[in-house]
Enzyme design. Sequence first.
Site, PDB file in Angstrom:
ATOM      1  N   TYR A  20       0.868  -1.187   0.000  1.00 49.55           N
ATOM      2  CA  TYR A  20       0.000   0.000   0.000  1.00 49.55           C
ATOM      3  C   TYR A  20       0.895   1.223   0.000  1.00 49.55           C
ATOM      4  CZ  TYR A  20      -3.906   2.951   1.659  1.00 49.55           C
ATOM      5  OH  TYR A  20      -4.887   3.895   1.796  1.00 49.55           O
ATOM      6  N   TYR A 174     -11.612  -4.893   7.606  1.00 50.57           N
ATOM      7  CA  TYR A 174     -10.276  -4.488   8.058  1.00 50.57           C
ATOM      8  C   TYR A 174     -10.340  -3.303   9.020  1.00 50.57           C
ATOM      9  CZ  TYR A 174      -5.829  -2.096   8.109  1.00 50.57           C
ATOM     10  OH  TYR A 174      -4.711  -1.454   8.540  1.00 50.57           O
ATOM     11  N   HIS A 175     -10.993  -2.245   8.565  1.00 50.09           N
ATOM     12  CA  HIS A 175     -10.996  -0.993   9.331  1.00 50.09           C
ATOM     13  C   HIS A 175     -11.793  -1.101  10.617  1.00 50.09           C
ATOM     14  CE1 HIS A 175     -10.475  -0.372   5.045  1.00 50.09           C
ATOM     15  NE2 HIS A 175      -9.617   0.563   5.369  1.00 50.09           N
ATOM     16  N   LYS A 540     -10.236  17.195  16.776  1.00 51.74           N
ATOM     17  CA  LYS A 540      -9.548  16.529  15.667  1.00 51.74           C
ATOM     18  C   LYS A 540      -9.477  17.508  14.506  1.00 51.74           C
ATOM     19  CE  LYS A 540      -8.886  12.778  14.606  1.00 51.74           C
ATOM     20  NZ  LYS A 540      -7.452  12.404  14.693  1.00 51.74           N
ATOM     21  N   ASP A 544      -7.736  14.470   8.932  1.00 52.06           N
ATOM     22  CA  ASP A 544      -7.396  13.203   9.575  1.00 52.06           C
ATOM     23  C   ASP A 544      -8.629  12.479  10.119  1.00 52.06           C
ATOM     24  OD1 ASP A 544      -6.155  11.171  10.997  1.00 52.06           O
ATOM     25  OD2 ASP A 544      -5.590  12.467  12.670  1.00 52.06           O
ATOM     26  N   HIS A 546      -8.375   9.460  11.887  1.00 50.89           N
ATOM     27  CA  HIS A 546      -8.020   8.542  12.980  1.00 50.89           C
ATOM     28  C   HIS A 546      -8.686   9.009  14.266  1.00 50.89           C
ATOM     29  CE1 HIS A 546      -4.655   7.741  10.186  1.00 50.89           C
ATOM     30  NE2 HIS A 546      -4.773   6.507  10.653  1.00 50.89           N
TER      31      HIS A 546
HETATM   32  C1  B12 Z   1      -5.825   2.255  13.604  1.00 54.51           C
HETATM   33  C2  B12 Z   1      -5.187   2.980  12.445  1.00 54.51           C
HETATM   34  C3  B12 Z   1      -6.008   3.314  11.380  1.00 54.51           C
HETATM   35  C4  B12 Z   1      -7.507   3.069  11.375  1.00 54.51           C
HETATM   36  C5  B12 Z   1      -8.184   4.218  12.127  1.00 54.51           C
HETATM   37  C6  B12 Z   1      -9.457   3.838  12.837  1.00 54.51           C
HETATM   38  C7  B12 Z   1      -9.975   4.956  13.662  1.00 54.51           C
HETATM   39  N1  B12 Z   1     -11.250   5.264  13.539  1.00 54.51           N
HETATM   40  O1  B12 Z   1      -9.253   5.574  14.418  1.00 54.51           O
HETATM   41  C8  B12 Z   1      -7.763   3.034   9.850  1.00 54.51           C
HETATM   42  C9  B12 Z   1      -7.579   1.623   9.375  1.00 54.51           C
HETATM   43  C10 B12 Z   1      -9.124   3.531   9.441  1.00 54.51           C
HETATM   44  C11 B12 Z   1      -6.625   3.881   9.343  1.00 54.51           C
HETATM   45  C12 B12 Z   1      -6.652   4.516   8.132  1.00 54.51           C
HETATM   46  C13 B12 Z   1      -5.606   5.274   7.623  1.00 54.51           C
HETATM   47  N2  B12 Z   1      -4.381   5.410   8.163  1.00 54.51           N
HETATM   48 CO1  B12 Z   1      -3.906   4.711   9.887  1.00 54.51          CO
HETATM   49  N3  B12 Z   1      -3.238   3.926  11.461  1.00 54.51           N
HETATM   50  C14 B12 Z   1      -3.807   3.285  12.441  1.00 54.51           C
HETATM   51  C15 B12 Z   1      -2.749   2.805  13.450  1.00 54.51           C
HETATM   52  C16 B12 Z   1      -2.431   1.368  13.124  1.00 54.51           C
HETATM   53  C17 B12 Z   1      -3.130   2.884  14.926  1.00 54.51           C
HETATM   54  C18 B12 Z   1      -3.710   4.204  15.409  1.00 54.51           C
HETATM   55  C19 B12 Z   1      -4.572   3.968  16.614  1.00 54.51           C
HETATM   56  O2  B12 Z   1      -5.784   4.030  16.549  1.00 54.51           O
HETATM   57  N4  B12 Z   1      -3.977   3.622  17.772  1.00 54.51           N
HETATM   58  C20 B12 Z   1      -4.704   3.372  19.001  1.00 54.51           C
HETATM   59  C21 B12 Z   1      -4.978   4.691  19.710  1.00 54.51           C
HETATM   60  C22 B12 Z   1      -5.660   4.472  21.035  1.00 54.51           C
HETATM   61  O3  B12 Z   1      -3.742   5.282  19.896  1.00 54.51           O
HETATM   62  P1  B12 Z   1      -3.354   6.764  19.442  1.00 54.51           P
HETATM   63  O4  B12 Z   1      -4.348   7.342  18.537  1.00 54.51           O
HETATM   64  O5  B12 Z   1      -1.949   6.800  19.078  1.00 54.51           O
HETATM   65  O6  B12 Z   1      -3.573   7.523  20.830  1.00 54.51           O
HETATM   66  C23 B12 Z   1      -2.698   7.399  21.906  1.00 54.51           C
HETATM   67  C24 B12 Z   1      -1.651   8.490  21.926  1.00 54.51           C
HETATM   68  O7  B12 Z   1      -1.197   8.877  20.662  1.00 54.51           O
HETATM   69  C25 B12 Z   1      -2.318   9.601  22.670  1.00 54.51           C
HETATM   70  N5  B12 Z   1      -3.267  10.492  22.021  1.00 54.51           N
HETATM   71  C26 B12 Z   1      -3.776  10.508  20.774  1.00 54.51           C
HETATM   72  N6  B12 Z   1      -4.651  11.512  20.630  1.00 54.51           N
HETATM   73  C27 B12 Z   1      -4.717  12.156  21.800  1.00 54.51           C
HETATM   74  C28 B12 Z   1      -5.455  13.259  22.205  1.00 54.51           C
HETATM   75  C29 B12 Z   1      -5.337  13.714  23.516  1.00 54.51           C
HETATM   76  C30 B12 Z   1      -6.160  14.844  23.969  1.00 54.51           C
HETATM   77  C31 B12 Z   1      -4.437  13.081  24.390  1.00 54.51           C
HETATM   78  C32 B12 Z   1      -4.289  13.544  25.771  1.00 54.51           C
HETATM   79  C33 B12 Z   1      -3.680  11.995  23.981  1.00 54.51           C
HETATM   80  C34 B12 Z   1      -3.837  11.532  22.692  1.00 54.51           C
HETATM   81  O8  B12 Z   1      -3.009   8.887  23.650  1.00 54.51           O
HETATM   82  C35 B12 Z   1      -3.525   7.646  23.137  1.00 54.51           C
HETATM   83  C36 B12 Z   1      -3.427   6.604  24.197  1.00 54.51           C
HETATM   84  O9  B12 Z   1      -2.225   5.964  24.216  1.00 54.51           O
HETATM   85  C37 B12 Z   1      -1.566   3.762  13.114  1.00 54.51           C
HETATM   86  C38 B12 Z   1      -0.197   3.189  13.356  1.00 54.51           C
HETATM   87  C39 B12 Z   1       0.063   2.920  14.818  1.00 54.51           C
HETATM   88  N7  B12 Z   1       0.267   1.681  15.169  1.00 54.51           N
HETATM   89  O10 B12 Z   1       0.027   3.844  15.602  1.00 54.51           O
HETATM   90  C40 B12 Z   1      -1.811   4.070  11.619  1.00 54.51           C
HETATM   91  C41 B12 Z   1      -1.382   5.408  11.034  1.00 54.51           C
HETATM   92  C42 B12 Z   1      -1.716   6.492  12.020  1.00 54.51           C
HETATM   93  N8  B12 Z   1      -2.212   5.517   9.839  1.00 54.51           N
HETATM   94  C43 B12 Z   1      -1.623   6.121   8.871  1.00 54.51           C
HETATM   95  C44 B12 Z   1      -2.218   6.389   7.600  1.00 54.51           C
HETATM   96  C45 B12 Z   1      -1.325   7.002   6.558  1.00 54.51           C
HETATM   97  C46 B12 Z   1      -3.568   6.103   7.335  1.00 54.51           C
HETATM   98  C47 B12 Z   1      -4.330   6.525   6.076  1.00 54.51           C
HETATM   99  C48 B12 Z   1      -4.284   8.014   5.913  1.00 54.51           C
HETATM  100  C49 B12 Z   1      -3.798   5.804   4.814  1.00 54.51           C
HETATM  101  C50 B12 Z   1      -4.324   6.347   3.530  1.00 54.51           C
HETATM  102  N9  B12 Z   1      -3.489   6.943   2.741  1.00 54.51           N
HETATM  103  O11 B12 Z   1      -5.480   6.233   3.248  1.00 54.51           O
HETATM  104  C51 B12 Z   1      -5.763   5.974   6.325  1.00 54.51           C
HETATM  105  C52 B12 Z   1      -6.843   7.028   6.242  1.00 54.51           C
HETATM  106  C53 B12 Z   1      -7.329   7.530   7.548  1.00 54.51           C
HETATM  107  C54 B12 Z   1      -7.920   8.914   7.577  1.00 54.51           C
HETATM  108  N10 B12 Z   1      -9.156   9.101   7.171  1.00 54.51           N
HETATM  109  O12 B12 Z   1      -7.289   9.824   7.987  1.00 54.51           O
HETATM  110  C55 B12 Z   1      -0.205   6.487   9.206  1.00 54.51           C
HETATM  111  C56 B12 Z   1       0.028   7.985   9.436  1.00 54.51           C
HETATM  112  C57 B12 Z   1       1.384   8.391   8.891  1.00 54.51           C
HETATM  113  C58 B12 Z   1       1.983   9.646   9.420  1.00 54.51           C
HETATM  114  N11 B12 Z   1       1.453  10.295  10.438  1.00 54.51           N
HETATM  115  O13 B12 Z   1       2.980  10.037   8.917  1.00 54.51           O
HETATM  116  C59 B12 Z   1       0.059   5.547  10.440  1.00 54.51           C
HETATM  117  C60 B12 Z   1       1.079   6.089  11.442  1.00 54.51           C
HETATM  118  C61 B12 Z   1       0.535   4.207   9.871  1.00 54.51           C
HETATM  119  C62 B12 Z   1       1.782   4.311   9.008  1.00 54.51           C
HETATM  120  N12 B12 Z   1       2.941   4.147   9.582  1.00 54.51           N
HETATM  121  O14 B12 Z   1       1.688   4.537   7.841  1.00 54.51           O
HETATM  122  N13 B12 Z   1      -5.600   3.896  10.204  1.00 54.51           N
END
Ligand code: B12
Lengths: 672, 329
Positions: A20, A174-175, A540, A544, A546
């Site tokens: 991808y 998947y999503h 948000k 984005d 996510h």
């Molecule tokens: C799950 C996921 C998705 C899901 C999202 C589902 C959803 N509704 O959230 C799906 C499959 C839909 C998706 C799609 C895409 N994704 Co995505 N995704 C991920 C993934 C695997 C995990 C993110 C996640 O949900 N983690 C779980 C949550 C709980 O953790 P978190 O958000 O990080 O939050 C924690 C902290 O960051 C923090 N935090 C976050 N927000 C906030 C806010 C506050 C107030 C506070 C205090 C703390 C805090 O606290 C949380 C607790 O620990 C990441 C990679 C990874 N492993 O991190 C890629 C990732 C974020 N995705 C990525 C990409 C590119 C995409 C797409 C844009 C791809 C595309 N070209 O189409 C698409 C489109 C999404 C869009 N519309 O924007 C990239 C972003 C690249 C970058 N930043 O440079 C990543 C990093 C993967 C990669 N390496 O390529 N994705």
Amino acid sequence: MMSTDNNKVKRDKPWLMRTYSGHSSAQASNQLYRTNLAKGQTGLSVAFDLPTQTGYDADHPLSHGEVGKVGVPIGHIGDMEALFDQIPLDRMNTSMTINATAAWLLSLYIAVAERQGFSQSALQGTTQNDIIKEYLSRGTYIFPPEPSVRLTTDIISYTVENIPKWNPTNICSYHLQEAGATPMQELAYALSTATAVLDAIRERGRLDAAAFANVVGRTSFFVNAGIRFVEECCKMRAFVALWERIAKERYGVDDPKLRRFRYGVQVNSLGLTESQPENNIQRIVLEMLAVTLSRNARARAIQLPAWNEALGLPRPWDQQWALRMQQVLAMETDLLEYGDILDGSPIIEAKVRALMEGAEVEMQRVAEEGGMVQAVETGYVKRQLVASHTARMRAIENGELKIIGVNCYTETAESPLTAGSDSGIMKVDAAAERMQIERLQAFRAARDAGEVGIALQALEDAARQGDNIMPASIRCAHAGVTTGEWSGVLRNIFGEYRAPTGIDISGAAVGRADRVAELREQTRRTGEELGRPLKILVGKPGLDGHSNGAEQIAVKARDVGFEVVYEGIRLTPEQIVKAAEEEGVHLIGLSVLSGSHLELVEDAIARLSSLGLTDIPVIVGGIVPPEDEQNLKARGIAAVYTPKDSDMNQIMADLVNIIRESNGLKRFENAA
Amino acid sequence: MLAQRALPDPDTLAESVSGRDRSAVARALNLLDDRRPEARQRAARLLATLPRERLYTQGHLIGLTGPPGAGKSSLTAALITVWRRRNLKVGILAVDPSSPISGGALLGDRLRMLSGQADSQVFIRSLACRGEYGGLSAEVWPMSLVMLAAFDIVLVETVGVGQKEIDVSKLTDTTCFVAQPASGDSIQFLKAGIMEVPHVLVVNKEDVGTAARKTLAELRASLRSNPDAGDWQVPVLSASAARGSGIEALADSLSDHRDWLQQNRLLKPRRHRFQAEWIIKRLHEEFGWFGIRALGGEQDLLAQLTTEQESPFAQYDALRERLLMNWKT
Ligand code: B12
Ligand SMILES: Nc1nc2c(ncn2[C@@H]2O[C@H](COP(=O)(O)OP(=O)(O)OP(=O)(O)O)[C@@H](O)[C@H]2O)c(=O)[nH]1
């Protein structure tokens, strides 16, 4: 050495291997695709940037900071031609992850093939074209459900007639898993989505029985495979059996070939970690087994994430590593030489049956809600997903769900993988956005404006009259219409939608009760000291989608006693800052995972200071590389959280202290 | 050194609020929400300084209520569009339930009220009901007053079925009830007299067809007259927030009711009565019936409070003071 006693089974054909990818510009992505093909990749999987996915031109204000970031920007036929330069489309199998604007990108693809001198009937590939899961998880929807489903069915009807080898829709589970779904939920919601779409086509009544059976046969799926790979393998067998039954019983399809559950896979990324990122390699390989072990339920196409998934975007070498995993499994191991090695196992059988039964109960529940579309609109399904994800977070927190390197075995030597000057991720060229805008404006200036106007009028007529959207869209593609113009016409007619956030689940606090009790007390006391209950806004900004992190933070904050304002994805910094002011919040938390955090946060800070609101502390969460974290803090951001900060109680304790400090109160010591 | 944040100066704040400055409204609402004694004094001063005619004789204070999921937020969004077209400035108070255990709340109603652009003439504040005053928190009344000083229309949105939505009708000029198609609840409540008859009734989601038409017919058939509404004919309307149909008519009916109140010289007394009731309710919460009796009983208090026409906090504080003095001596 080849085994000889393989029961004379014909060696299975390897699945399609894709990566991808896409970034910066059509030209740069074309380069990448050609290198990947030279490395043995057998199909393409196009990642578009967020403006392209949500129907904005590169020079639209909402595109700022997002152009070419997470995928390739495609603004018009010129970009699409450049993307497939020297890649003959009659022989390529291309998968496009595109949904709200799927009809448009497919039209551009068809137009490019025609310009390359091929008939559209020769094309092979997939448009994801599943809008339902966009509302539930992926976030790149534009229009309300009803017109969106109509666009979906238009593409299906069109390709079944004109591009017989095209997979017009890839119904996605998947999503859903990436948003927290359990295997049972994946089964139930994906299959409910498939029946919602097929029912809609049947109700339109434009196809005879044979053509409709073909539609069922062309329906394919895009699934996930998590780390519990035995169960995941059973899930795939359950999918096969349930789909077979639905095709036969609900749709009366007689030809067994048209009842086959055909699917592609991207394995689980939610479980890939920022801490000790090399462990992700094991995870990815095991997950790949889930969708390949069982020959009768084997994937037809696989794309794997890279080891650095949670750090940022993969570099070409990272993607190569992921491709090589597939090649080793398909070509070095003996996997493809056997029939189905799981057939006849009573353990597997029982597990499959249990999954099927659970899924059927939940599908019945969805039907009672009035079907999948209705269950999305009422927020029912989204709430189920948020609740499942909350349960997962709780299990990680209390150690029930072990994640190596995250909640156990956290001791580690320094990883050489991230030691390089690029910190082990790809950085998109900062000039990409400006250059894309320049190319777009030059393209607009050079085209025949009269022809564009006529083509857009025809598009409007087709949309209003309920004609199939494809012919008018292909005409727009040839005329030089832009992505923003095509979407703009439809936005005017169909309107725009905001999906339910699903966070209004009943509260069972994440985390061990004692810490939660302590946190509630701290929240309450601080509210008392400041005169009113603590109120925060989780925002948000940008395109984005996510939402997981924001949702989980919002639910958790509610559970420890905050009043939480959360309005869902895709807001402008202006809207967020306006809400923060009107709501009188004590703290603003911005969540950005799409890589445009610097631009968006800067915009928000500037607006806050022009309103005199610099006294509200701002924190940022998401995918933020270390040097950007420093940068953000230098601009006054009070704290930055990334995936490695998995202790939600600690985050909550910090929020209270940040609010206390910014209001002149003493911190609570050794909180949580 | 840690510096406590200064509270705003009530006189300047009052001036900016009456100058319809959005930021000042936001700060004023924060002040009204603030329970520290120093803040309470300033809030009282703020309310006393705001132009009296604006608070008690101008603008339109509307309560919108109905069962969960009836489409209150969506209808509010649709109404906002109509009001903006009519060039009216709009303030919204959206009240959401709080969790009884944690005290926390998810305030998500803004979501459906957002239009594509940030509109500086629309102001939305969400408020957790914080488990008091029936379904409404005590802050709603003073906050409504401040918003009346700055906006042409102030709408309070609350969840309500049966008894609970009476709360919002005890605060607003015009109460509008949103009925959910195919849900007999509201009809049962109306018939049984459990629910006070609102001033405007609207069945939302007319786009769903038969169910909405049926509910509309049933409501029309079962409607009694509103005893406190005199000869006001309660309109029973049909609309769809999703399609945007029937919204102009709804906006018209709401403003007709306001005109009717005005013509019958009911607007000002109504607001004064609600303020009096609000004060008595709060005194009752703090001191029980014992306290109310010590102040002369509910009827006397009502009569006294509706003629005095002070700001609510000033009146409340004066009565409180009187009680505490009584007990000391
Ligand atoms: C799950 C996921 C998705 C899901 C999202 C589902 C959803 N509704 O959230 C799906 C499959 C839909 C998706 C799609 C895409 N994704 Co995505 N995704 C991920 C993934 C695997 C995990 C993110 C996640 O949900 N983690 C779980 C949550 C709980 O953790 P978190 O958000 O990080 O939050 C924690 C902290 O960051 C923090 N935090 C976050 N927000 C906030 C806010 C506050 C107030 C506070 C205090 C703390 C805090 O606290 C949380 C607790 O620990 C990441 C990679 C990874 N492993 O991190 C890629 C990732 C974020 N995705 C990525 C990409 C590119 C995409 C797409 C844009 C791809 C595309 N070209 O189409 C698409 C489109 C999404 C869009 N519309 O924007 C990239 C972003 C690249 C970058 N930043 O440079 C990543 C990093 C993967 C990669 N390496 O390529 N994705
Ligand atoms: N068909 C149809 N659905 C509508 C209409 N208005 C709202 N809805 C849907 O009804 C559901 C509830 O809408 P909301 O506006 O959130 O309702 P609410 O009364 O504010 O709900 P609560 O905040 O939960 O009390 C959503 O799924 C809306 O999409 C309408 O006119 N027609």
